[in-house]
Design an enzyme around this catalytic site. Structure first.
Site, PDB file in Angstrom:
ATOM      1  N   ASP A 437     -19.019  45.487  39.446  1.00  0.00           N
ATOM      2  CA  ASP A 437     -17.965  45.002  40.332  1.00  0.00           C
ATOM      3  C   ASP A 437     -17.613  46.034  41.403  1.00  0.00           C
ATOM      4  O   ASP A 437     -17.964  47.220  41.296  1.00  0.00           O
ATOM      5  CB  ASP A 437     -16.729  44.658  39.487  1.00  0.00           C
ATOM      6  CG  ASP A 437     -16.022  43.409  39.988  1.00  0.00           C
ATOM      7  OD1 ASP A 437     -16.057  43.166  41.200  1.00  0.00           O
ATOM      8  OD2 ASP A 437     -15.409  42.699  39.165  1.00  0.00           O
ATOM      9  N   ASP A 494     -14.602  34.365  43.088  1.00  0.00           N
ATOM     10  CA  ASP A 494     -13.717  34.330  41.922  1.00  0.00           C
ATOM     11  C   ASP A 494     -13.113  32.951  41.747  1.00  0.00           C
ATOM     12  O   ASP A 494     -12.374  32.715  40.798  1.00  0.00           O
ATOM     13  CB  ASP A 494     -12.598  35.369  42.059  1.00  0.00           C
ATOM     14  CG  ASP A 494     -13.047  36.733  41.551  1.00  0.00           C
ATOM     15  OD1 ASP A 494     -14.165  36.832  41.029  1.00  0.00           O
ATOM     16  OD2 ASP A 494     -12.268  37.698  41.688  1.00  0.00           O
TER      17      ASP A 494
END
Ligand code: GLA
Length: 691
Positions: A437, A494
């Site tokens: 990430d 997301d």
């Protein structure tokens, strides 16, 4: 006049370059294929345009690196400054070779500068890059990859913008005099300005007409310029964004990947998808089917426990998951997002016996195990920061993002620390996957940071070649060909809201193959939009790409579990040929329907996905026309999910009654009629070539 020509061809495009009187090369043609026997001398002569009054006494060439010194009446391809101020090179041709693609070398001896351009045909695309070397340190403000002509018969420039949860929004800007510039100055390729653009020629659609497209293979800041000059010519520039303080002796533009299609956007999708999947991504095991993922983030967030996750693992496996990814929250003392980034040791409060008991459980359920990391970041509340406060990128008192700072990855000792930490985790555990990430913007535009993360990824991959990696950056904040040369999947967004995903996936397929595009079935009530969507729609939208689940499976009722299990089974049955084939966007006559066709590499079968995201303005569904079929072949079509038909659909629809057999020509011109549907319905139609 001394003129040299070079020509590069792929099966779908031709690039013609010329060098005249030892000057800088010009791309005199870029577009769909020219005949093999095109007379390049004649083309070159025909390319020259007239001269009028009120201007210079010669037309300054639109070269692959337009020179400010010429003087070129637009944006130069290179901007440098040295000790004495701005440098205005005039490059002379030195040499060419075609050992590995075409390399053209130029120099300005007075300024001690060398410019090299490289072009290579790879499959359907051409990959071009430029490099500048200086004998003494200089500051680079701009270096474009080889500059290309913008098509005169194009009315608009298509590119994409986005934000967290809302990636890949298409925008179309009419050409006009002057510059359209996109610039990503946040240090990563970014949600905001993905490094890609498309130039559709007049009248082009999803499936017809000529389209040109570019992508830059670089994960840091970048710039795209589309400029119409006062004389009417158009130029396209793409390259890295440079930190104005970045002094050096060598600068590279990164690879510019060029695609051309005569079949509308579909041909662009095919060229880029194939290039990325077959040439860029280095698959640890190319024969391995893409495994169905389970990711626990939206199920439990930071609330980790062996008991809870074991139960979730059992249920995920029963639904069909094949890889279980433990997301954020397993390390340091990370109970929320304010601490512990940098401390890559297992949190013994949550995991008293380490991660092995969970990994064993996951393996026992027949799944492989993946782990979330965010190596480039640090929280000030971490042991790492306390022991190495000088490792931050930028000042301590900068604005934080998600309460975190970046580590300075240009420093070898920082990369060594991160390598050792990740290497230790991978050595100690049976892990086949990292979700990598990157959750904040950089405090500065810094190419060295991107080079640093590339070096770290390269070293880690060399040490653990069987581990696959997913590139995530608050969802789709770092999706580009540069990162995909080192990773195997991207987390598109997301947002697991299937309505949002349907649109995003459709746009992203122009630039990315489904095999690398993660898509998960999220919670019943979307955590990012609050929308409640039927399981069938959520499952089919995820099934368009690399499928996964990201909800707490304990929330599923029997019907939802049955639907998800069934769609996942279908996904597994079809994944190998779908992921190895092409995903083609279809034109839809109904704005409320987004459609695509996935076709096998041998063209023997296909599947159509027609997703309704809203109600239509007209009362009945419109026929869906297909593309990319053989007009003379016959195909048998089968509706996979007739059970999704709403009660209002009560007429005759051939596909509901039974299979339909039609020619490719009829399917592409007349199309197929699908049943009426409610918003949030995906029709799935399989097709098989029978003659
Ligand atoms: C980012 C990612 C999410 C999740 C969280 C964990 O937001 O995009 O998928 O991994 O971080 O903190």
């Amino acid at each position: 006049m001394n003129t040299i020509h070079y020509r590069l061809d792929t099966p779908v495009q031709t690039l013609v370059l010329r060098i005249r009187n030892q000057g800088m090369a010009e791309a005199i043609y870029w577009g769909s294929n020219l005949p093999e026997d095109e007379d390049l001398g004649m083309l070159s002569s025909a390319h020259d345009i007239d001269l009028g009054g009120g201007m210079l006494d010669a037309t300054v060439p639109l070269s692959i690196c337009p020179e400010a010194s010429a003087p070129f009446p637009g944006q130069a391809g290179l901007s440098l400054s040295g000790e004495a101020g701005v440098l205005q090179p005039t490059f002379r041709f030195e040499s060419a070779d075609d050992n590995d693609g075409l390399t053209l070398r130029f120099s300005d001896e007075t300024l001690g500068l060398a410019y090299t351009a490289h072009f290579k045909a790879v499959g359907d695309v051409i990959v071009a890059s430029s490099e500048v070397r200086s004998q003494t340190p200089v500051c680079c403000h701009w270096l474009a990859a080889p500059v290309l002509p913008g098509a005169q018969s194009s009315e608009k420039i298509t590119d994409w913008h986005g934000t967290w949860l809302r990636e890949f929004h298409r925008q179309e800007t009419p050409w006009s005099h002057g510059i359209r510039m996109r610039e990503a100055r946040t240090g990563r390729s970014g949600h905001e300005h993905p490094p890609m653009a498309m130039i559709p020629l007049r009248g082009a659609t999803r499936t017809a007409g000529e389209v040109h497209a570019l992508q830059l293979a670089w994960s840091g800041g970048h710039r795209f310029v589309a400029e119409q000059l006062p004389d009417g010519r158009r130029q396209l520039q793409m390259g890295r964004a440079w930190d104005a303080d970045g002094r050096g002796t060598r600068f590279s533009s990164s690879d510019l990947v060029m695609a051309v299609s005569t079949e509308g956007e579909a041909g662009i999708a095919r060229s880029f998808q194939r290039y990325i999947r077959d040439q860029v991504v280095v698959w640890p095991d190319p024969a391995r089917s893409r495994p169905v993922h389970y990711n626990c983030w939206e199920a439990i967030y930071f609330d980790h426990s062996l008991e809870g996750l074991s139960e979730i693992a059992e249920r995920a496996a029963r639904l069909g998951a094949e890889r279980f990814v433990l997301d954020d929250g397993w390390f340091g003392k990370r109970d929320d997002d304010t601490s512990s980034l940098g401390d890559w040791t297992i949190d013994r409060r949550k995991w008293p016996d380490g991660l092995t008991p969970l990994i064993d459980k996951v393996h026992g359920e027949g799944m492989s195990f993946g782990l979330w990391v965010e190596p480039e970041m640090v929280n000030l509340d971490s042991d790492l920061y306390r022991s190495h406060p000088d490792w931050l990128l930028g000042p301590k008192d900068q604005l934080t993002g998600r309460f975190q700072h970046l580590l300075d990855l240009s420093r070898p000792e920082v990369r060594d620390y991160l390598f050792d930490a990740l290497d230790a985790i991978l050595r100690a555990h049976d892990i086949d996957y990292l979700k990598w990430d990157h959750n904040r913007l950089l405090p500065l535009v810094d190419a060295a940071q991107t080079d640093g993360v590339y070096a770290l990824l390269d070293r880690l991959r060399a040490a653990h070649p069987t581990v696959e990696i997913e590139s995530c950056a608050s969802g789709g904040g770092r999706i580009d060909i540069g990162i995909l040369a080192r990773t195997h999947r991207v987390w598109l967004s997301d947002s697991n809201d299937a309505i949002e995903r349907l649109r995003m996936q459709h746009e992203a397929a122009l630039l990315l193959p489904p095999a690398v595009t993660g898509s998960h079935v999220g919670p019943r009530k979307s955590h990012s939009s609050g929308r409640i969507l039927p399981m069938s729609f959520r499952a089919w939208v995820a099934a368009q790409r690399h499928m996964g689940f990201e909800m707490d499976p304990r929330e599923l009722d029997e019907e939802e579990s049955e639907i998800l299990t069934r769609v996942t089974r279908w996904w597994k049955q079809t994944r190998d040929w779908r992921m190895a084939g092409d995903t083609i966007p279809l034109d839809s006559d109904d704005e409320a329907v987004i459609s695509e066709l996935q076709i096998a590499a041998d063209r023997s079968r296909f599947v159509v996905f027609a997703g309704r995201h809203a109600s239509s303005v007209q009362s009945l569904p419109l026929a869906q026309k297909l593309a990319a079929l053989d007009p003379n072949a016959r195909y048998r079509l089968h509706l996979v999910n007739p059970e999704d038909r709403p009660p209002q659909s009560r007429g005759h629809v051939a596909l509901v009654t039974g299979d339909v057999t039609m020619s490719g020509a009829a399917l592409m011109t007349h199309g197929i009629n699908l049943p009426l549907s409610w918003p949030a319905t995906m029709w799935v139609v399989e097709g098989e070539r029978i003659a």
